[in-house]
Design a protein around this motif. Structure first.
Motif, PDB file in Angstrom:
ATOM      1  N   UNK A 280       0.832  -1.224   0.000  1.00 39.76           N
ATOM      2  CA  UNK A 280       0.000   0.000   0.000  1.00 39.76           C
ATOM      3  C   UNK A 280       0.855   1.257   0.000  1.00 39.76           C
ATOM      4  N   UNK A 281       2.111   1.122   0.334  1.00 35.63           N
ATOM      5  CA  UNK A 281       2.917   2.322   0.521  1.00 35.63           C
ATOM      6  C   UNK A 281       3.923   2.582  -0.595  1.00 35.63           C
ATOM      7  N   UNK A 282       4.648   1.547  -0.969  1.00 35.63           N
ATOM      8  CA  UNK A 282       5.703   1.726  -1.952  1.00 35.63           C
ATOM      9  C   UNK A 282       6.915   2.399  -1.351  1.00 35.63           C
ATOM     10  N   UNK A 283       7.803   2.845  -2.223  1.00 33.51           N
ATOM     11  CA  UNK A 283       9.088   3.413  -1.813  1.00 33.51           C
ATOM     12  C   UNK A 283       8.954   4.541  -0.783  1.00 33.51           C
ATOM     13  N   UNK A 284       7.915   5.353  -0.904  1.00 32.06           N
ATOM     14  CA  UNK A 284       7.809   6.546  -0.052  1.00 32.06           C
ATOM     15  C   UNK A 284       7.170   6.270   1.307  1.00 32.06           C
ATOM     16  N   UNK A 285       6.568   5.083   1.459  1.00 31.89           N
ATOM     17  CA  UNK A 285       5.809   4.828   2.694  1.00 31.89           C
ATOM     18  C   UNK A 285       6.148   3.468   3.283  1.00 31.89           C
ATOM     19  N   UNK A 286       7.382   3.361   3.753  1.00 30.17           N
ATOM     20  CA  UNK A 286       7.806   2.135   4.433  1.00 30.17           C
ATOM     21  C   UNK A 286       7.400   2.256   5.904  1.00 30.17           C
ATOM     22  N   UNK A 287       6.860   1.173   6.445  1.00 29.93           N
ATOM     23  CA  UNK A 287       6.444   1.168   7.852  1.00 29.93           C
ATOM     24  C   UNK A 287       6.898  -0.114   8.527  1.00 29.93           C
ATOM     25  N   UNK A 288       7.147  -0.026   9.822  1.00 36.73           N
ATOM     26  CA  UNK A 288       7.386  -1.216  10.631  1.00 36.73           C
ATOM     27  C   UNK A 288       6.977  -0.880  12.062  1.00 36.73           C
ATOM     28  N   UNK A 289       5.737  -1.220  12.393  1.00 37.37           N
ATOM     29  CA  UNK A 289       5.211  -0.861  13.718  1.00 37.37           C
ATOM     30  C   UNK A 289       6.033  -1.513  14.823  1.00 37.37           C
ATOM     31  N   UNK A 290       6.455  -2.749  14.611  1.00 39.11           N
ATOM     32  CA  UNK A 290       7.207  -3.463  15.642  1.00 39.11           C
ATOM     33  C   UNK A 290       8.523  -2.769  15.982  1.00 39.11           C
ATOM     34  N   UNK A 291       9.148  -2.189  14.990  1.00 40.63           N
ATOM     35  CA  UNK A 291      10.404  -1.457  15.221  1.00 40.63           C
ATOM     36  C   UNK A 291      10.160   0.025  15.477  1.00 40.63           C
ATOM     37  N   UNK A 292       8.903   0.375  15.623  1.00 43.76           N
ATOM     38  CA  UNK A 292       8.493   1.768  15.847  1.00 43.76           C
ATOM     39  C   UNK A 292       9.009   2.697  14.732  1.00 43.76           C
ATOM     40  N   UNK A 293       8.943   2.198  13.530  1.00 46.14           N
ATOM     41  CA  UNK A 293       9.286   3.029  12.368  1.00 46.14           C
ATOM     42  C   UNK A 293       7.964   3.519  11.773  1.00 46.14           C
ATOM     43  N   UNK A 294       7.638   4.806  12.059  1.00 47.18           N
ATOM     44  CA  UNK A 294       6.324   5.342  11.734  1.00 47.18           C
ATOM     45  C   UNK A 294       6.283   5.998  10.363  1.00 47.18           C
ATOM     46  N   UNK A 295       7.090   5.458   9.500  1.00 47.75           N
ATOM     47  CA  UNK A 295       6.862   5.746   8.117  1.00 47.75           C
ATOM     48  C   UNK A 295       7.686   6.791   7.454  1.00 47.75           C
ATOM     49  N   UNK A 296       7.777   6.546   6.226  1.00 49.74           N
ATOM     50  CA  UNK A 296       8.087   7.485   5.222  1.00 49.74           C
ATOM     51  C   UNK A 296       6.869   8.368   5.066  1.00 49.74           C
ATOM     52  N   UNK A 297       7.060   9.651   5.303  1.00 48.72           N
ATOM     53  CA  UNK A 297       5.981  10.612   5.110  1.00 48.72           C
ATOM     54  C   UNK A 297       6.332  11.448   3.883  1.00 48.72           C
ATOM     55  N   UNK A 298       5.417  11.532   2.942  1.00 45.58           N
ATOM     56  CA  UNK A 298       5.723  12.181   1.664  1.00 45.58           C
ATOM     57  C   UNK A 298       5.184  13.600   1.575  1.00 45.58           C
ATOM     58  N   UNK A 299       4.735  14.145   2.706  1.00 41.99           N
ATOM     59  CA  UNK A 299       4.375  15.553   2.758  1.00 41.99           C
ATOM     60  C   UNK A 299       5.528  16.243   3.484  1.00 41.99           C
ATOM     61  N   UNK A 300       6.178  17.171   2.824  1.00 43.60           N
ATOM     62  CA  UNK A 300       7.360  17.795   3.439  1.00 43.60           C
ATOM     63  C   UNK A 300       6.945  18.482   4.748  1.00 43.60           C
ATOM     64  N   UNK A 301       7.555  18.065   5.825  1.00 41.44           N
ATOM     65  CA  UNK A 301       7.231  18.597   7.153  1.00 41.44           C
ATOM     66  C   UNK A 301       6.112  17.843   7.843  1.00 41.44           C
ATOM     67  N   UNK A 302       5.415  16.995   7.116  1.00 40.62           N
ATOM     68  CA  UNK A 302       4.227  16.332   7.667  1.00 40.62           C
ATOM     69  C   UNK A 302       4.504  15.340   8.774  1.00 40.62           C
ATOM     70  N   UNK A 303       5.735  14.878   8.879  1.00 42.49           N
ATOM     71  CA  UNK A 303       6.063  13.910   9.926  1.00 42.49           C
ATOM     72  C   UNK A 303       6.381  14.554  11.262  1.00 42.49           C
ATOM     73  N   UNK A 304       6.691  15.837  11.250  1.00 40.83           N
ATOM     74  CA  UNK A 304       7.125  16.462  12.506  1.00 40.83           C
ATOM     75  C   UNK A 304       6.054  16.438  13.597  1.00 40.83           C
ATOM     76  N   UNK A 305       4.798  16.772  13.253  1.00 38.31           N
ATOM     77  CA  UNK A 305       3.776  16.703  14.308  1.00 38.31           C
ATOM     78  C   UNK A 305       3.600  15.295  14.871  1.00 38.31           C
TER      79      UNK A 305
END
Lengths: 321, 323
Positions: free
Chosen positions: A94-119
């Motif tokens: 569902x994510x592809x290159x820009x949206x890698x996730x791994x909840x178990x490792x607490x990797x909350x994603x590739x966010x593809x909105x510039x600045x969108x991950x900070x909040x």
């Protein structure tokens, strides 16, 4: 830093570099589609920052996150299978290159909105603090994010509430094709972050040893309860912004100058000079990485395509109280 | 017991904060000020600054922080003063809250409640009065609810907090002072179904939030003339309980939708389209819509009144439908 640690950094950088070089070939073969942003040139940042975090620490990343994901320990095959859109991909296609996730490792994603991950990072840190956990959230973003309103809102909020956030600005001097100096009135990004009352300093982002040491220092301060820190990791992207980019916005000579600072040959030479690395050891690293890569490609190729029957899954929880 | 919509909302917040230590309330002026519409008055004193957090004027940061805190195991309630201000946080709501579960292949969920005021009627002009819940109802991944009654104001919040997905709760600003009777043991209510607020045989009036009162008033006036209108309160705007609407239309054969949103691309358009798709041959008259005039909401009272769906307009629409 001892031999073992330097070798670990070198191995990680080579791993990320070879992975992405192969991704380019796979893209040309149409195995991978969509936007794909390469990290080549910036590996010292991922190799230095991610392993310096502790178990349970959280990470929020950007759309140029292959290196972050690999350095955090997400298996290469899960990352590659995601780019293939397969069931064994780390986001189930569902994510592809820009949206890698791994909840178990607490990797909350590739966010593809510039600045969108900070909040998100601020909120994750808030949750950890509220639950009395001595954890740090590392938030990676680029220099482009510093021009976004969310950047300023979030640095203010994190500093105001003394939240355990490590802000890692990967300053590669271009927001897509717009040079930092053409977009931002004050190009000293650490200076701007420091105006929010948090420790902030520039780091040579082409030197994984310097990045490691800066991250360790920052993490220690944050975990000790001193509030957020900001690292401006000055680095450079050797390749195009994404797969479609004629690079009209920068001179070849500039790229060439930065290539002279390529962190991989730089660390290799330094280790050779110090007698820490010989041809055999380097060849061993390369061959181990090649083996891992071959296995990852085989796993991605073998993965089942995520079934179309499940198209509308994961929009809402499948179980509700 | 007699209470108001505002008090019912506050009681719901108090219950949530008392029942679950993962719950906290965050937003602009929710603490020391007591909430810009007074909903959270007294909660800071009762639960302390670690559970009731005043934020800077940074909608994107604190809404996104709510999303992050939900990912991190908390159950945040984020208040945004008005739906107009929520546009400053639209990136977080749309690109993170609504998408993270899907983009992560089901690994993540965002159990977050965002409360905000919507609607006009208080002469607050064009930056505090719009009804944009229909926009949010467009977005897969969100649940959107609109309490129109005291029981829903009291009961929707807890159910929303138990939901594993983000729920947007729209409080109509003109309802805060509405008072009425509420059962002393009023508690959580479902957030999945529409409700028939007034049964009737001759026409189906569909409304939600602030327009439920308008529809009920119109139905009362029509009853005096022997026209028996059924009033449906949608309650949940996404996912829509279309079945309740269609079942009613199949009984009454006439549909009038009352929506404080603008007509073009609105919830009223969605309801009408569903009727056309699934109940066209049950209709004895064209669908009627009573919506807000397509202008930014003006300040002057006579202009604002004229812009909004009025009971007169609803009465006229029903008369056309049954004639």
């Amino acid at each position: 830093m001892n031999v073992k640690e330097r070798e670990r950094l070198l191995r990680q950088m080579i791993r990320i570099r070879r992975f992405e070089e192969r991704c380019v070939e796979l893209y040309s073969d149409s195995k991978i589609r969509g936007f794909m942003h390469l990290y080549i040139g910036e590996e010292a940042v991922a190799a230095g920052v991610l392993p310096a975090l502790g178990p349970g620490d959280a990470v929020v990343s950007t759309y140029r996150e292959h290196g972050h994901a690999l350095a955090l320990g997400i298996p290469m095959e899960a990352v590659l299978a995601e780019m293939y859109g397969r069931t064994n991909g780390c986001s189930r296609g569902r994510g592809g290159s820009m949206h890698l996730f791994d909840a178990g490792r607490r990797f909350y994603g590739g966010n593809a909105i510039v600045g969108g991950g900070l909040p998100l990072a601020v909120g994750l840190a808030l949750a950890d603090a509220m639950q009395g956990k001595a954890l740090v959230t590392a938030c990676l973003f680029g220099d482009g994010a510093v021009a976004e309103g969310e950047f300023h809102e979030c640095l203010n909020l994190a500093a105001l509430w003394r939240l355990p956030v490590l802000f890692c600005c990967e300053n590669n001097f271009y927001a897509m094709g717009t040079a930092l100096r053409r977009a931002q009135a004050q190009t000293d990004l650490a200076l701007r972050a420091s105006s929010y009352g948090m420790p902030a300093w520039p780091v040579d982002g082409m030197d994984p040893v310097a990045v490691t040491e800066a991250t360790e220092r920052a993490v220690e301060s944050i975990r000790g309860g001193a509030g957020p820190c900001f690292l401006e990791l000055r680095t450079y992207r050797f390749r195009a912004h994404s797969m479609y980019d004629a690079e009209r916005y920068r001179a070849k000579s500039e790229v060439e100058e930065w290539r002279q600072r390529d962190p991989i040959p730089r660390l290799t030479e330094s280790m050779r000079n110090d007698g820490e690395l010989d041809d055999a050891a380097l060849a061993a690293i390369e061959s181990e990485v090649e083996e891992e890569l071959a296995a990852a490609i085989a796993a991605a190729e073998a993965g089942a395509p995520e079934p179309v029957e499940g198209l509308t899954r994961f929009v809402y929880a499948e179980r509700r109280p | 017991m007699t209470t108001t919509y505002r008090q019912a909302l506050r009681e719901a917040l108090r219950e949530a904060l008392a029942k679950d230590e993962r719950v906290f309330l965050m937003g602009e002026d929710v603490g020391a000020y007591g909430g810009c519409f007074g909903v959270s008055l007294g909660l800071l004193e009762e639960f302390g600054p670690e559970r009731v957090l005043d934020t800077p004027m940074s909608e994107s940061a604190f809404v996104g922080a709510g999303i992050g805190a939900a990912l991190g195991g908390m159950r945040p309630i984020v208040e945004i003063m008005t739906v107009n201000f929520s546009l400053l946080a639209l990136d977080q709501i749309m690109n993170n809250a609504a998408t993270l579960r899907h983009m992560s292949g089901g690994q993540l969920g965002v159990p977050l409640v965002i409360r905000m005021t919507t609607g006009a009627g208080r002469q607050l002009a064009a930056q505090h009065s719009h009804s944009l819940e229909g926009w949010y109802a467009h977005i897969p991944g969100l649940r959107v609810v609109a309490p129109a009654t005291l029981a829903d104001a009291r009961g929707m919040l807890w159910t929303a907090l138990l939901d594993p997905d983000p729920v947007l709760l729209f409080e109509h600003g003109a309802l805060y002072n509405v008072s009425g009777e509420l059962e002393p043991d009023a508690g959580p209510v479902d957030i999945d179904t529409a409700a028939i607020r007034r049964p009737g045989r001759d026409a189906t009036l569909v409304a939600y939030g602030g327009t439920v009162r308008t529809a009920l008033e119109a139905a009362g006036r029509l009853a005096a003339d022997g026209i028996d209108a059924e009033v449906i309160d949608l309650r949940t705007l996404r996912p829509l309980d279309v079945e309740t609407v269609l079942a009613s239309v199949r009984r009454t054969h006439r549909l009038v939708v009352v929506d404080e949103g603008w007509r073009t691309g609105s919830l009223s358009a969605e309801i009408s389209a569903r009727a056309a798709e699934f109940a066209l041959y049950d209709l004895d008259a064209p669908v009627e819509r009573v919506c807000t005039e397509e202008v930014p909401i003006p300040y002057a009272k006579q202009l604002e009144d004229a812009a909004l769906p009025r009971a007169d307009d609803v009465v006229a629409a029903v008369r056309r439908a049954v004639s």
